[in-house]
Write an enzyme that holds these catalytic residues in place. Structure first.
Site, PDB file in Angstrom:
ATOM      1  N   CYS A 142       2.882 -11.296   2.942  1.00 52.12           N
ATOM      2  CA  CYS A 142       2.205 -10.180   3.620  1.00 52.12           C
ATOM      3  C   CYS A 142       1.218 -10.558   4.672  1.00 52.12           C
ATOM      4  O   CYS A 142       1.493 -11.173   5.615  1.00 52.12           O
ATOM      5  CB  CYS A 142       1.631  -9.188   2.394  1.00 52.12           C
ATOM      6  SG  CYS A 142       1.205  -7.553   3.147  1.00 52.12           S
ATOM      7  N   LYS A 163       0.373   3.789   7.786  1.00 52.22           N
ATOM      8  CA  LYS A 163       0.486   2.875   6.747  1.00 52.22           C
ATOM      9  C   LYS A 163       2.223   2.709   6.263  1.00 52.22           C
ATOM     10  O   LYS A 163       2.837   3.761   6.050  1.00 52.22           O
ATOM     11  CB  LYS A 163      -0.427   2.914   5.688  1.00 52.22           C
ATOM     12  CG  LYS A 163      -0.363   1.794   4.496  1.00 52.22           C
ATOM     13  CD  LYS A 163      -1.263   2.110   3.164  1.00 52.22           C
ATOM     14  CE  LYS A 163      -0.956   0.996   2.298  1.00 52.22           C
ATOM     15  NZ  LYS A 163      -2.116   1.100   1.185  1.00 52.22           N
ATOM     16  N   SER A 192       3.125  -2.507   1.948  1.00 50.86           N
ATOM     17  CA  SER A 192       2.236  -2.019   1.624  1.00 50.86           C
ATOM     18  C   SER A 192       1.209  -2.724   2.784  1.00 50.86           C
ATOM     19  O   SER A 192       0.295  -3.494   2.444  1.00 50.86           O
ATOM     20  CB  SER A 192       1.487  -2.062   0.371  1.00 50.86           C
ATOM     21  OG  SER A 192       0.379  -1.351   0.000  1.00 50.86           O
ATOM     22  N   HIS A 235       6.370  -7.187  -0.330  1.00 51.23           N
ATOM     23  CA  HIS A 235       5.714  -7.690  -1.509  1.00 51.23           C
ATOM     24  C   HIS A 235       6.798  -7.836  -2.775  1.00 51.23           C
ATOM     25  O   HIS A 235       6.676  -6.902  -3.808  1.00 51.23           O
ATOM     26  CB  HIS A 235       4.735  -6.681  -1.874  1.00 51.23           C
ATOM     27  CG  HIS A 235       3.268  -6.862  -1.247  1.00 51.23           C
ATOM     28  ND1 HIS A 235       2.543  -7.907  -1.530  1.00 51.23           N
ATOM     29  CD2 HIS A 235       2.724  -6.239  -0.185  1.00 51.23           C
ATOM     30  CE1 HIS A 235       1.491  -8.079  -0.890  1.00 51.23           C
ATOM     31  NE2 HIS A 235       1.764  -6.955  -0.097  1.00 51.23           N
ATOM     32  N   GLU A 237       6.892  -9.488  -5.294  1.00 52.95           N
ATOM     33  CA  GLU A 237       6.218 -10.067  -6.196  1.00 52.95           C
ATOM     34  C   GLU A 237       5.910  -8.645  -7.103  1.00 52.95           C
ATOM     35  O   GLU A 237       5.315  -8.825  -8.128  1.00 52.95           O
ATOM     36  CB  GLU A 237       5.222 -10.844  -6.055  1.00 52.95           C
ATOM     37  CG  GLU A 237       3.837 -10.534  -5.680  1.00 52.95           C
ATOM     38  CD  GLU A 237       3.938 -10.146  -4.087  1.00 52.95           C
ATOM     39  OE1 GLU A 237       2.638  -9.740  -3.675  1.00 52.95           O
ATOM     40  OE2 GLU A 237       4.903 -10.157  -3.519  1.00 52.95           O
ATOM     41  N   ARG A 249      -5.521   4.959  -6.264  1.00 54.22           N
ATOM     42  CA  ARG A 249      -6.803   4.244  -5.796  1.00 54.22           C
ATOM     43  C   ARG A 249      -7.096   5.188  -4.533  1.00 54.22           C
ATOM     44  O   ARG A 249      -8.244   5.815  -4.428  1.00 54.22           O
ATOM     45  CB  ARG A 249      -6.619   2.942  -5.723  1.00 54.22           C
ATOM     46  CG  ARG A 249      -7.792   2.219  -5.322  1.00 54.22           C
ATOM     47  CD  ARG A 249      -7.621   0.987  -4.654  1.00 54.22           C
ATOM     48  NE  ARG A 249      -6.556   0.956  -3.357  1.00 54.22           N
ATOM     49  CZ  ARG A 249      -5.978   0.029  -2.968  1.00 54.22           C
ATOM     50  NH1 ARG A 249      -5.997  -1.199  -3.766  1.00 54.22           N
ATOM     51  NH2 ARG A 249      -5.296   0.316  -2.000  1.00 54.22           N
TER      52      ARG A 249
END
EC number: 2.3.1.31
Length: 301
Positions: A142, A163, A192, A235, A237, A249
Site C-alpha cells: 500500500c 477513497k 483502502s 491489502h 493481508e 471508525r
C-alpha cells in the site's frame, strides 16, 4: 514449517489458536537448519493487528522464518504502548549491519501528505537504500509500495476524489511470472487508500512490470528486476473484519465515508463481510517467500 517469534509476543497466542505453527527462539536454536531472516518494518499505528495479519500469512508456508519486527526511530508511535515496542521491536540502527533474506514494508496512514512531509521519510529512505544491497527481496504494501515506487523509480502518487475502499476484482497481466504462480486469471483484493499510482507511469519505467490491475481500483501488483522489489498497492493481508473496523471508525469520527464496495453481503453493513481474497492473499505471500526469497537467497548472507 514454523515461524520464530518471541514467546511473549501477544500475536503468538492468536496464531496458535488458528493453528499457525510458531516456534520460540530457544527451540529453533537446537535445530540444524538455517531459518530465513525476515524483517517487518511496521509503519501502521495498529501494530499488534498488523503483526498478526502478516505473521498469519508468512507462517502459512513450509519454511522456517526468523522474524524481526522494526519500527521507525524518528517517529513517536501514539497508538501502541512503548513497552510493546521496547519488548518486541528493533530500530534500523539496531540491524543496519545485518543482512536479511526478506523485508516487508507495510502501509501507513500518511498518504495525503507528500512523501517529503512524512516525519520519518529520511529514515525510510535510508532503509530502502539499505534494502538494495542487504536484502534478497523486499515486499512493499500500500503506502509502502507507493513510497518504494517513488524512491526507487520516481513514480508519483496522485490524490483520489473519493477513497478507494472495498474489495475489487483484478486481472492477471503477466501469466508466467512466478509471483502469480497458481493465481486465477481474475482474483479479488481489498484496497483502502486516498491516493493512487497510475498504470501509464508504471509502464513508463522499463525496469518495472505490471502484474495485475483492476478496472476500478487501478494498479495492484508490480515487480522490479529479478524480483528484488515487489509492490502490492492493495491489502491482501487484511483480516475478514479490517475494512469493517475502518468503516465504523470513520463513521464514529463523523467522516463522510461510503460503505466499502463488494465487501458486505448485499452491500449491507449490517450483514457479515464476504471474504473473497484470502486464498490469493496466502498465495501471494507464499509465492514471494518461495520464489523470490528462499530460492534466491544464499545460505550465508
Amino acid at each position: 514449517m514454523p515461524i520464530i517469534i518471541d514467546k511473549d509476543l501477544p500475536a503468538r497466542k492468536v496464531l496458535q489458536e488458528e493453528n499457525i505453527f510458531v516456534m520460540t527462539k530457544e527451540r529453533a536454536e537446537t535445530q540444524d537448519i538455517r531459518a530465513l531472516k525476515i524483517a517487518i518494518l511496521n509503519l501502521m499505528p495498529t501494530k499488534q493487528e498488523t503483526e498478526a495479519q502478516l505473521l498469519r500469512l508468512i507462517g502459512n508456508t513450509p519454511l522456517q522464518l526468523d522474524v524481526h519486527l522494526l519500527h521507525m526511530e524518528s517517529h513517536l508511535s501514539r497508538n501502541v504502548a512503548q513497552e510493546h515496542l521496547t519488548s518486541f521491536y528493533k530500530t534500523f540502527r539496531d540491524i543496519e549491519n545485518e543482512k536479511f533474506d526478506g523485508l516487508i514494508i507495510t502501509g501507513a496512514p500518511v498518504e495525503t501528505l507528500s512523501f517529503e512531509e512524512v516525519d520519518y521519510w529520511e529514515e525510510l529512505k535510508r532503509i530502502m537504500e539499505y534494502s538494495k544491497t542487504n536484502v534478497t527481496s523486499t515486499l512493499h504494501i500500500c503506502w509502502g509500495a507507493q513510497a518504494g515506487l517513488y524512491y526507487h523509480y520516481g513514480v508519483p502518487k496522485y490524490p483520489l476524489k473519493e477513497k478507494m475502499f472495498g474489495v475489487f476484482e483484478h486481472e492477471v497481466r503477466e501469466q508466467h511470472v512466478k509471483l502469480l504462480q497458481g493465481f486465477d486469471e481474475l482474483f479479488f483484493a481489498p484496497h483502502s487508500r486516498h491516493t493512487e499510482v497510475r498504470e501509464n507511469d508504471i509502464r513508463g519505467v522499463k525496469e518495472l512490470t505490471l502484474l495485475a490491475n483492476s478496472e476500478e481500483a487501478g494498479v495492484h501488483l508490480v515487480i522490479g528486476p529479478e524480483g528484488r522489489q515487489v509492490f502490492a498497492l492493495g491489502h491482501s493481508e487484511y483480516s475478514c473484519d479490517t475494512l469493517k473496523q475502518e468503516y465504523e471508525r470513520d463513521r464514529q469520527k463523523g467522516l463522510n465515508i461510503d460503505v466499502p464496495k463488494n465487501y458486505f453481503k448485499h452491500n449491507n453493513p449490517n450483514e457479515k463481510p464476504l471474504v473473497r481474497w484470502r486464498s490469493h492473499g496466502n498465495l501471494l505471500f507464499s509465492n514471494w517467500l518461495n520464489y523470490y526469497v528462499y530460492q534466491e537467497t544464499p545460505y550465508v548472507l
